[in-house]
Design a protein around this motif. Structure first.
Motif, mmCIF file in Angstrom:
data_model
loop_
_atom_site.group_PDB
_atom_site.id
_atom_site.type_symbol
_atom_site.label_atom_id
_atom_site.label_comp_id
_atom_site.label_asym_id
_atom_site.label_seq_id
_atom_site.Cartn_x
_atom_site.Cartn_y
_atom_site.Cartn_z
ATOM 1 N N ARG A 76 -6.746 -40.311 -19.167
ATOM 2 C CA ARG A 76 -8.160 -40.624 -19.379
ATOM 3 C C ARG A 76 -8.321 -41.961 -20.107
ATOM 4 O O ARG A 76 -9.212 -42.756 -19.788
ATOM 5 C CB ARG A 76 -8.808 -39.500 -20.190
ATOM 6 C CG ARG A 76 -10.337 -39.497 -20.189
ATOM 7 C CD ARG A 76 -10.837 -38.354 -21.048
ATOM 8 N NE ARG A 76 -10.190 -37.093 -20.685
ATOM 9 C CZ ARG A 76 -10.116 -36.056 -21.491
ATOM 10 N NH1 ARG A 76 -10.610 -36.123 -22.720
ATOM 11 N NH2 ARG A 76 -9.526 -34.941 -21.086
ATOM 12 N N ILE A 77 -7.461 -42.221 -21.077
ATOM 13 C CA ILE A 77 -7.518 -43.482 -21.820
ATOM 14 C C ILE A 77 -7.225 -44.662 -20.898
ATOM 15 O O ILE A 77 -7.942 -45.672 -20.905
ATOM 16 C CB ILE A 77 -6.521 -43.452 -22.994
ATOM 17 C CG1 ILE A 77 -7.034 -42.518 -24.091
ATOM 18 C CG2 ILE A 77 -6.299 -44.856 -23.568
ATOM 19 C CD1 ILE A 77 -6.064 -42.305 -25.224
ATOM 20 N N LYS B 206 -7.449 -44.759 -17.603
ATOM 21 C CA LYS B 206 -8.517 -44.862 -16.608
ATOM 22 C C LYS B 206 -9.750 -45.546 -17.193
ATOM 23 O O LYS B 206 -10.363 -46.415 -16.549
ATOM 24 C CB LYS B 206 -8.883 -43.459 -16.116
ATOM 25 C CG LYS B 206 -9.979 -43.441 -15.056
ATOM 26 C CD LYS B 206 -10.269 -42.013 -14.612
ATOM 27 C CE LYS B 206 -11.380 -41.989 -13.565
ATOM 28 N NZ LYS B 206 -11.682 -40.591 -13.129
ATOM 29 N N LYS B 207 -10.121 -45.168 -18.409
ATOM 30 C CA LYS B 207 -11.292 -45.785 -19.040
ATOM 31 C C LYS B 207 -11.065 -47.264 -19.323
ATOM 32 O O LYS B 207 -11.985 -48.076 -19.186
ATOM 33 C CB LYS B 207 -11.643 -45.037 -20.337
ATOM 34 C CG LYS B 207 -12.280 -43.676 -20.106
ATOM 35 C CD LYS B 207 -12.711 -43.041 -21.422
ATOM 36 C CE LYS B 207 -13.442 -41.728 -21.166
ATOM 37 N NZ LYS B 207 -13.937 -41.111 -22.424
ATOM 38 N N PHE B 208 -9.838 -47.614 -19.717
ATOM 39 C CA PHE B 208 -9.535 -49.020 -19.985
ATOM 40 C C PHE B 208 -9.676 -49.856 -18.716
ATOM 41 O O PHE B 208 -10.357 -50.894 -18.715
ATOM 42 C CB PHE B 208 -8.129 -49.157 -20.548
ATOM 43 C CG PHE B 208 -7.690 -50.584 -20.734
ATOM 44 C CD1 PHE B 208 -8.146 -51.334 -21.809
ATOM 45 C CD2 PHE B 208 -6.839 -51.187 -19.821
ATOM 46 C CE1 PHE B 208 -7.760 -52.663 -21.973
ATOM 47 C CE2 PHE B 208 -6.439 -52.504 -19.978
ATOM 48 C CZ PHE B 208 -6.904 -53.244 -21.050
ATOM 49 N N SER C 166 -11.281 -49.163 -16.029
ATOM 50 C CA SER C 166 -12.677 -49.162 -15.583
ATOM 51 C C SER C 166 -13.504 -50.160 -16.389
ATOM 52 O O SER C 166 -14.315 -50.916 -15.845
ATOM 53 C CB SER C 166 -13.265 -47.754 -15.724
ATOM 54 O OG SER C 166 -14.632 -47.738 -15.386
ATOM 55 N N ASP C 167 -13.282 -50.173 -17.710
ATOM 56 C CA ASP C 167 -14.024 -51.087 -18.580
ATOM 57 C C ASP C 167 -13.685 -52.537 -18.282
ATOM 58 O O ASP C 167 -14.524 -53.426 -18.432
ATOM 59 C CB ASP C 167 -13.687 -50.781 -20.041
ATOM 60 C CG ASP C 167 -14.513 -51.597 -21.018
ATOM 61 O OD1 ASP C 167 -15.712 -51.301 -21.174
ATOM 62 O OD2 ASP C 167 -13.953 -52.541 -21.613
ATOM 63 N N THR D 270 -22.526 -53.181 -16.809
ATOM 64 C CA THR D 270 -22.681 -52.170 -17.845
ATOM 65 C C THR D 270 -24.089 -52.196 -18.408
ATOM 66 O O THR D 270 -24.797 -53.198 -18.324
ATOM 67 C CB THR D 270 -21.699 -52.413 -19.006
ATOM 68 O OG1 THR D 270 -21.964 -53.688 -19.585
ATOM 69 C CG2 THR D 270 -20.264 -52.374 -18.507
ATOM 70 N N SER E 9 -14.161 -47.917 -28.949
ATOM 71 C CA SER E 9 -15.196 -46.927 -28.656
ATOM 72 C C SER E 9 -15.197 -46.520 -27.190
ATOM 73 O O SER E 9 -15.708 -45.452 -26.844
ATOM 74 C CB SER E 9 -16.575 -47.469 -29.042
ATOM 75 O OG SER E 9 -16.954 -48.555 -28.207
ATOM 76 N N ILE E 10 -14.623 -47.333 -26.319
ATOM 77 C CA ILE E 10 -14.616 -47.004 -24.889
ATOM 78 C C ILE E 10 -13.762 -45.776 -24.602
ATOM 79 O O ILE E 10 -13.920 -45.141 -23.553
ATOM 80 C CB ILE E 10 -14.130 -48.187 -24.022
ATOM 81 C CG1 ILE E 10 -12.651 -48.499 -24.297
ATOM 82 C CG2 ILE E 10 -14.989 -49.418 -24.250
ATOM 83 C CD1 ILE E 10 -12.065 -49.553 -23.368
ATOM 84 N N PHE E 11 -12.868 -45.412 -25.524
ATOM 85 C CA PHE E 11 -11.961 -44.301 -25.278
ATOM 86 C C PHE E 11 -12.492 -42.957 -25.776
ATOM 87 O O PHE E 11 -11.928 -41.910 -25.441
ATOM 88 C CB PHE E 11 -10.609 -44.569 -25.950
ATOM 89 C CG PHE E 11 -9.946 -45.835 -25.488
ATOM 90 C CD1 PHE E 11 -9.610 -46.014 -24.157
ATOM 91 C CD2 PHE E 11 -9.680 -46.857 -26.387
ATOM 92 C CE1 PHE E 11 -9.001 -47.180 -23.728
ATOM 93 C CE2 PHE E 11 -9.063 -48.027 -25.975
ATOM 94 C CZ PHE E 11 -8.733 -48.197 -24.639
ATOM 95 N N ASP E 12 -13.532 -42.969 -26.611
ATOM 96 C CA ASP E 12 -14.102 -41.730 -27.165
ATOM 97 C C ASP E 12 -13.040 -40.885 -27.883
ATOM 98 O O ASP E 12 -13.001 -39.662 -27.751
ATOM 99 C CB ASP E 12 -14.753 -40.885 -26.062
ATOM 100 C CG ASP E 12 -15.920 -41.592 -25.417
ATOM 101 O OD1 ASP E 12 -16.639 -42.320 -26.125
ATOM 102 O OD2 ASP E 12 -16.121 -41.439 -24.196
#
Length: 341
Positions: free
Chosen positions: A255-256, A258-260, A262-263, A269, A326-329
């Motif tokens: 998930r980390i 993938k979010k990176f 994607s960001d 945004t 913060s993008i990783f929650d």
């Protein structure tokens, strides 16, 4: 890598697994190592990826936080005559080891190695009794420190989030009651208590302590925080056209990553509550479909590969963005981390 939560005699349960590089062909296809290129292996371990990259003709800068891996790797360094350097450090600071013109590739195989699992004195496995340690570097807060000193509410957060353990509350309260009279010292001591509190059901494929041990290891070594920092460091260290390849073994890690990606993809945004949309230049472009898993054939030969996921992307010419965690929650566990003073 993080533990496999499947059945059988896996790393998660501490069973012996001969070290086999996971998704090796896919990693090499994504990295494209060749003569003249400099590749950084951020998780050297037993040198599986490094050896294959060297065989393809590239030079390798390898990192590992485990002093045992560094010592064992010296023979490989000597055998490759200047084409391999091996550094004792965490991969979260990998950008410090990049050449001035940048790296051609970076590969990260996240988490604990099968060699560490097999060493009872490291305390990663509960099938081999040993001290409740779990520190990859041998320094800092140990798993015993956390189990014997953390507040119950913090233990629940650790087991629940990092281990995805549904019985986190019951286990944490049982730990609190038991440690009041007799602190936990060994892996089997803790695993045995968990098995009594949450006995294995007939349909369960894993030991009841598996997720708790996973959570403790991830917390003690700050594995999610290290991964997040390493991704930002890789963005700084790669030259345009350089490739970042990450192999993960658990949904939290994947998930980390993938979010990176994607960001960093350059997608627009903004908030659905606001009309303004911010356009950003992409710093990474995906390689292929973006996600690869092990084949059934590989998983049959190497049980560690069953939960493996590979994501890869190519660095663009655009400047690195600001590191924004913060993008990783990720949960705020700083209060717990002060255990070690």
């Amino acid at each position: 890598m993080m533990t496999d939560l499947g059945g059988g005699n896996t790393e998660a349960e501490g069973g012996p697994v001969r070290h086999i590089p996971v998704l090796l062909k896919e990693v090499l296809d994504a990295l494209e190592p060749q003569a003249g290129k400099v590749i950084l292996d951020g998780t050297f371990g037993a040198g599986g990826y490094t050896s294959a990259i060297l065989s393809a003709g590239a030079d390798v800068i390898a990192l590992d936080r485990d002093p045992t891996a560094i010592a064992a790797g010296q023979a490989m360094v000597a055998a490759h005559g200047g084409h391999l350097t091996l550094n004792h450090t965490q991969f979260s600071v990998l950008d410090r080891f990049a050449p001035e013109d940048g790296l051609d590739g970076i590969v990260l195989d996240i988490g604990v190695s099968s060699m560490q699992i097999d060493e009872a004195e490291r305390g990663f496995s509960f099938q081999k009794n040993g001290p409740l340690d779990m520190r990859m570097s041998g320094a800092g807060v140990s798993a015993a420190d956390v189990v014997n000193r953390a507040k119950v509410s913090d233990l629940i957060r650790i087991f629940g989030f990092l281990g995805e353990e549904k019985q986190a509350g019951r286990i944490a309260r049982a730990i609190e009651k038991r440690r009041a009279t007799h602190p936990f010292e060994t892996t089997r001591d803790l695993a045995g208590m968990i098995e009594i509190v949450t006995p294995r059901k007939a349909k369960d494929k894993i030991h009841p302590a598996t997720r708790v041990f996973q959570a403790l290891r991830v917390f003690v070594n700050d594995e999610l925080g290290e991964l997040a920092q390493a991704l930002f460091a890789a963005e700084q260290a790669l030259k345009p056209g350089g490739r970042l390849v990450v192999v993960t073994f658990h949904s939290l890690e994947d998930r980390i990553v993938k979010k990176f990606f994607s960001d960093r993809s350059g997608k627009a945004t903004g908030s659905r509550h606001l009309p303004m949309v911010v356009e950003r230049l992409a710093t990474f472009e995906p390689v292929g479909k973006g996600l690869l898993a092990a084949t059934e054939e590989e998983a049959e030969i190497n049980p560690r590969a069953r939960s493996a996921k590979l994501r890869a992307a190519i660095r663009t010419v655009h400047p690195a963005m600001k590191a924004d965690f913060s993008i990783f929650d990720l949960p705020d566990l700083a209060e717990i981390e002060r255990l070690g003073g």
